[in-house]
Design a protein around this motif. Structure first.
Motif, PDB file in Angstrom:
ATOM      1  N   UNK A 194      68.822  36.899  16.122  1.00  0.00           N
ATOM      2  CA  UNK A 194      67.784  36.603  14.743  1.00  0.00           C
ATOM      3  C   UNK A 194      66.551  35.969  15.404  1.00  0.00           C
ATOM      4  N   UNK A 195      66.628  35.112  16.264  1.00  0.00           N
ATOM      5  CA  UNK A 195      65.397  34.186  16.951  1.00  0.00           C
ATOM      6  C   UNK A 195      64.486  35.421  17.636  1.00  0.00           C
ATOM      7  N   UNK A 196      65.325  36.266  18.221  1.00  0.00           N
ATOM      8  CA  UNK A 196      64.129  37.406  19.021  1.00  0.00           C
ATOM      9  C   UNK A 196      63.602  38.225  18.338  1.00  0.00           C
ATOM     10  N   UNK A 197      64.417  38.473  17.235  1.00  0.00           N
ATOM     11  CA  UNK A 197      63.864  39.493  16.231  1.00  0.00           C
ATOM     12  C   UNK A 197      62.632  38.895  15.647  1.00  0.00           C
ATOM     13  N   UNK A 198      62.830  37.773  15.194  1.00  0.00           N
ATOM     14  CA  UNK A 198      61.488  36.947  14.587  1.00  0.00           C
ATOM     15  C   UNK A 198      60.467  37.006  15.217  1.00  0.00           C
ATOM     16  N   UNK A 199      60.524  37.023  16.682  1.00  0.00           N
ATOM     17  CA  UNK A 199      59.274  37.397  17.429  1.00  0.00           C
ATOM     18  C   UNK A 199      58.580  38.492  17.000  1.00  0.00           C
ATOM     19  N   UNK A 200      59.203  39.474  16.601  1.00  0.00           N
ATOM     20  CA  UNK A 200      58.385  40.756  16.240  1.00  0.00           C
ATOM     21  C   UNK A 200      58.087  40.590  14.692  1.00  0.00           C
ATOM     22  N   UNK A 201      58.229  39.664  14.161  1.00  0.00           N
ATOM     23  CA  UNK A 201      57.673  39.235  12.722  1.00  0.00           C
ATOM     24  C   UNK A 201      56.341  38.518  12.641  1.00  0.00           C
ATOM     25  N   UNK A 202      55.108  39.149  12.366  1.00  0.00           N
ATOM     26  CA  UNK A 202      53.958  38.113  12.664  1.00  0.00           C
ATOM     27  C   UNK A 202      53.776  36.860  11.650  1.00  0.00           C
ATOM     28  N   UNK A 203      54.612  36.889  10.600  1.00  0.00           N
ATOM     29  CA  UNK A 203      54.619  35.819   9.895  1.00  0.00           C
ATOM     30  C   UNK A 203      55.772  34.728   9.900  1.00  0.00           C
ATOM     31  N   UNK A 204      56.627  35.243  11.083  1.00  0.00           N
ATOM     32  CA  UNK A 204      57.732  34.317  11.103  1.00  0.00           C
ATOM     33  C   UNK A 204      57.431  32.818  11.696  1.00  0.00           C
ATOM     34  N   UNK A 205      56.436  32.636  12.289  1.00  0.00           N
ATOM     35  CA  UNK A 205      56.160  31.259  12.932  1.00  0.00           C
ATOM     36  C   UNK A 205      57.326  31.059  14.020  1.00  0.00           C
ATOM     37  N   UNK A 206      58.174  32.046  14.654  1.00  0.00           N
ATOM     38  CA  UNK A 206      59.019  31.920  15.573  1.00  0.00           C
ATOM     39  C   UNK A 206      58.508  31.379  17.033  1.00  0.00           C
ATOM     40  N   UNK A 207      58.768  30.371  17.537  1.00  0.00           N
ATOM     41  CA  UNK A 207      58.457  29.983  18.766  1.00  0.00           C
ATOM     42  C   UNK A 207      59.309  30.357  19.887  1.00  0.00           C
ATOM     43  N   UNK A 208      58.747  30.362  21.062  1.00  0.00           N
ATOM     44  CA  UNK A 208      59.637  30.424  22.313  1.00  0.00           C
ATOM     45  C   UNK A 208      60.137  29.250  22.910  1.00  0.00           C
TER      46      UNK A 208
END
Length: 876
Positions: free
Chosen positions: A112-126
């Protein structure tokens, strides 16, 4: 020195090096399959212990691979396994996830976190705990079986290897293994080996073990090249793997293949001038850095390899190129094929075990590189998608709008494809005019370009006309809306408004309302994609059916309805099937084929004598097609397979496949149509040609595709019986050719000059005669066609025979040299001629290309159902 001693010394000097070389067996270089720098868990069985032979001794059967992978996955706390789909022949496609036990416990969160990296609006950080995701493809081409076999030692290594580096890799990675992509094709390869492989390994290239029909083994059940299916997804195998690929969005995708036996070992980067312009430069740099671990391994063993030649990253529908427009990096590996278990080549003895070992060891090198570059890969992926919306705003097209007038099926199929690639399709909230067409709310869909998949949207919708290099490993264009036969246009500047975009929607496949009962008969239009399937149901049920050759008005249970040419009428007159059964069949067609069925009230034209009554001569009786497709060596099995798939799988129509070299044994009277796909016809001179012409004249239809048309035409339409030729032959020494101008050119220019003389899989604009029966079901004369073959079809003296002609400026998208563009402008793309009671139909190119040209499938189907509905010109 005495003469005999001198002679002995000379012979010793000559023979000693050969004696020393003779002691070296190249097979020994690959004797040790597994790296010696790690220890192995003795509780995990090796592949050899379960399959019962050394890897490379013979190809691994699919059931052996399944048993081994399932066994090892059940025993390892690093692995999980699932079946993600099935081939046409119901063989499972296995998917393995390998990572550390700690990562396995939180795998859903990682995904889920990895997929969120491909969502421009997710705000997911590395963060430091986020693993890199590496995907490895094995066996997409069944004939290239060392790729599949390499999956076994690799999975063993992932499960059993113990050591600081492998454990660090597993902690820093999620490794995804798909084995195998193409089990049906691989089974074809195994069947050939089982028939011709013996106890001794035969390296002689002439041995029959090496001479299998590579097209059949390379492809899936219907002879589709699955490594061209990453984008169009017409087959169940790519549908299965693409769901997982998009679910994980790998950072690195590695794709294993084989090439010609005379080569060495290839891996990306490809030819620098032949990279798709939508591929970011940074992806190319990461690719170059990624393969250094593979280079290091091959250098350590003094193995030959190369980059930058032959192969490219232009067509994005391949497994190593698709990732490059999806925020990742793809690397292609190609081993020189042993074809059997070993083969003599110009580069020495090539063994099957060597190829397995190279693919296995570069698999290890690839996951090592991905783990080492974890931060770079993840950072690149995040920036790729975070910048997608801004990149979209830099383009003139703000959205694409499209519709399929008269055929909601093709609209639904296209929307489904886009959504399979995570491209959102939306309802159009109000009518809009663009590109000279009106797109109506409720019928059209809209795709805003400001989406995470911005680059993929551009690749699917845009046309291309500028190329840095004229050499193509595959097609030069694949603009998808024309392939689906859609009306479409960009919305640019002020033409786009946010309020045009409604809710996200994927239209379901259409289901029509159950028809009213009739006391006269039923009628339906031909524009729907599955109308041919519906007609075939009717004819196979023993019902009489008629096709309208003109537009007509009829009174139905819903009132007066206008019907286009090509509409199908099923009257009750002369039927031998009960009316209740006919009505049930019409209900089935409405529900399963999505076709609106109209209940006729009367056979009289609704416009009186100004129109056409359904019992008149403008309605022609139809018969069920009995189709034979010519296959085998000398034919293009891709083209044949695409026809077979269309008829058998989509339209549920029976079709006979017959080897070309065995046509002289058939009973021609069993068939109404014989189809010759493209292939090699230069030396084809069958003994049955006279019989073929007689069958054709007696009512049979011959259909030729691509370069089969020239041979078919020469043996039918243009055939002259030698016995009827008057006069004497020209003297043997007569000059038949004028001298041509000679130009001296440097050899270094050969490849580029020859590439300029090709058509790189282009899309042509053409004009379709929609009044001709072969044009029935099309609402516009403007047609787009896939174009591969460069030779123009000759003119015909019949003014009505050219059903489709290329436009005067024919190139809609893709590369075509100026010479070929001019030569093809205005020429015929589809010719239909009557020959006595039969017909000859010639397609300049394949209308069923790769299974995704839904928009031109109907041309081919019309050639089956309506091949004798048109008439020859009256003789003066």
């Amino acid at each position: 020195m005495e003469p005999h001693r001198v002679l002995a010394a000379i012979l010793f000097a000559i023979l000693l090096p050969h004696a020393l070389l003779a002691d070296i067996d190249v097979r020994e270089l690959d004797a040790e399959m597994y790296p010696a720098d790690v220890s192995y868990d003795a509780s995990i069985p090796t592949p050899e212990s379960l399959i019962g032979h050394e890897l490379g001794r013979q190809p691994v059967r699919h059931h052996e691979l399944v048993r081994y992978l399932e066994t090892v996955a059940a025993m390892s706390d690093r692995l999980s396994i699932e079946t993600i789909g099935y081939s046409h022949q119901r063989r499972p496609i296995l998917f393995i996830v390998a990572t550390s036990p700690r990562n396995r416990a939180r795998l859903d969160d990682i995904r889920a976190e990895h997929a969120a990296l491909t969502d421009p609006g997710s705000g997911q950080m590395i963060d430091d705990d986020m693993p890199v995701v590496t995907w490895l493809n094995y066996g997409v081409h069944g004939a290239e079986s060392s790729g599949m076999d390499a999956a076994l030692p690799f999975v063993y290594y992932l499960a059993a290897a113990r050591g600081e580096r492998i454990e660090a890799i597993l902690e820093e990675s999620v490794i995804l293994v798909t084995a195998i992509f193409n089990p049906d094709g691989h089974n074809q390869r195994i069947a050939w080996f089982d028939a011709y492989g013996g106890q001794r390994m035969i390296a002689d290239p002439a041995h029959v073990e090496h001479d299998f029909n590579w097209q059949r083994a390379r492809t899936n059940h219907y002879w589709f090249d699955l490594n061209r299916q990453w984008l169009p997804l017409t087959q169940p195998e790519p549908r299965a793997w693409i769901r997982k690929w998009h679910e994980w969005r790998p950072n690195l995708t590695v794709d294993y293949h084989e090439m010609g036996s005379g080569e060495t070992y290839y891996f990306h980067p490809g030819a620098a001038t032949r990279t798709n312009p939508l591929v970011p430069d940074e992806a190319e740099r990461l690719m170059e850095k990624t393969v250094r671990t593979s280079e290091d391994f091959l250098d350590s063993e003094a193995r030959l390899y190369y980059h930058g030649e032959r192969f490219d990253n232009y067509y994005i529908g391949k497994g190593s190129t698709f990732p490059l427009v999806n925020g990742g990096v793809g690397v292609l590996y190609e081993a020189a094929a042993a074809l059997g278990r070993e083969i003599d080549t110009d580069n020495g003895l090539r063994t099957y075990r060597e190829n397995i070992r190279k693919h296995f060891r570069t698999s290890i090198a690839s996951i090592d590189a991905a783990a080492s570059m974890r931060g770079e890969f993840l950072d690149y992926q995040k920036r790729f998608y975070d910048g997608a919306l801004d990149a979209a705003r830099q383009q003139s097209a703000r959205a694409w709008v499209f519709s399929a007038p008269g055929d909601p099926t093709r609209l639904a199929l296209f929307a489904d494809l886009l959504n399979a690639h995570r491209i959102l399709t939306h309802e159009l909230t109000r009518d809009v005019r663009a590109g000279g067409k009106t797109f109506r709310a409720g019928e059209a869909l809209i795709v805003p370009t400001a989406q995470a998949q911005h680059r993929l949207i551009r690749s699917i919708f845009e046309t291309v006309h500028e190329f840095e290099d004229a050499t193509f490993y595959d097609v030069s264009t694949w603009t998808m809306p024309p392939a689906f036969g859609l009306d479409y246009a960009p919305l640019e500047g002020r033409a786009f408004r946010d309020d045009l975009v409604g809710g996200a929607v994927v239209p379901p496949m259409p289901v029509a309302a159950a028809p009213d009962r009739s006391n006269y008969g039923y009628v339906f239009e031909w524009s729907a994609y599955f109308a041919p399937r519906a007609l075939n149901r009717i004819l196979e049920a023993g019902l009489l059916a008629r096709v309208a050759t003109r537009a007509f008005s009829a009174t139905t249970a819903e009132g007066v309805v206008e019907f286009a040419p090509g509409s199908i009428v099923v009257p009750f007159d002369r039927q031998t099937v009960e009316r209740d059964r006919i009505h049930e069949l019409m209900r089935t067609i409405a529900a399963d084929d999505g076709i609106a069925i109209h209940a006729l009230v009367s056979g009289r034209s609704a416009t009186g004598t100004a129109g056409y009554d359904v019992g008149g001569p403008s309605f022609r009786a139809l018969e069920v097609p009995r189709v034979l497709i010519v296959v085998g060596r000398g034919t293009n099995l891709y083209d044949a397979g695409e026809m077979w798939h269309l008829l058998d799988f989509r339209m549920n129509m029976p079709v006979t496949l017959r080897e070309r070299d065995r046509l002289d044994e058939i009973d021609w009277s069993r068939y109404t149509h014989v189809v010759f796909p493209s292939g090699d016809y230069d030396e084809y001179a069958p003994d049955f040609a006279d019989q073929l012409r007689q069958w054709n004249a007696a009512g049979g239809t011959l259909i030729g595709i691509g370069n089969a048309t020239e041979w078919l035409r020469a043996n039918t339409l243009d055939y002259v019986d030698p016995a009827e030729i008057d006069g004497e032959a020209a003297p043997e020494d007569a000059e038949t050719e004028e001298a041509t101008d000679f130009e001296r050119v440097d050899y270094a220019e050969k490849e580029q000059r020859e590439a300029m003389d090709v058509i790189g899989g282009a899309i042509f604009s053409a004009d379709l005669d929609t009044s001709h029966p072969l044009g029935f079901g099309f609402q516009s004369r403007d047609l787009k066609l896939h174009k591969n073959y460069r030779e123009p079809m000759g003119d015909t003296v019949n003014p009505y025979a050219t059903v489709i002609a290329y436009a005067d400026d024919p190139v809609f998208s893709g590369y075509v040299s100026g010479t070929h563009r001019d030569a093809l402008a205005g020429t015929a793309a589809l010719i239909a001629e009557r020959v006595s009671e039969g017909s000859v139909i010639l397609f300049a190119d394949n209308p069923n290309f790769r299974g995704f040209w839904y928009g031109t499938n109907k041309l081919f189907l019309n050639a089956l159902f309506f091949s004798t509905v048109f008439d020859a010109p009256e003789e003066n």
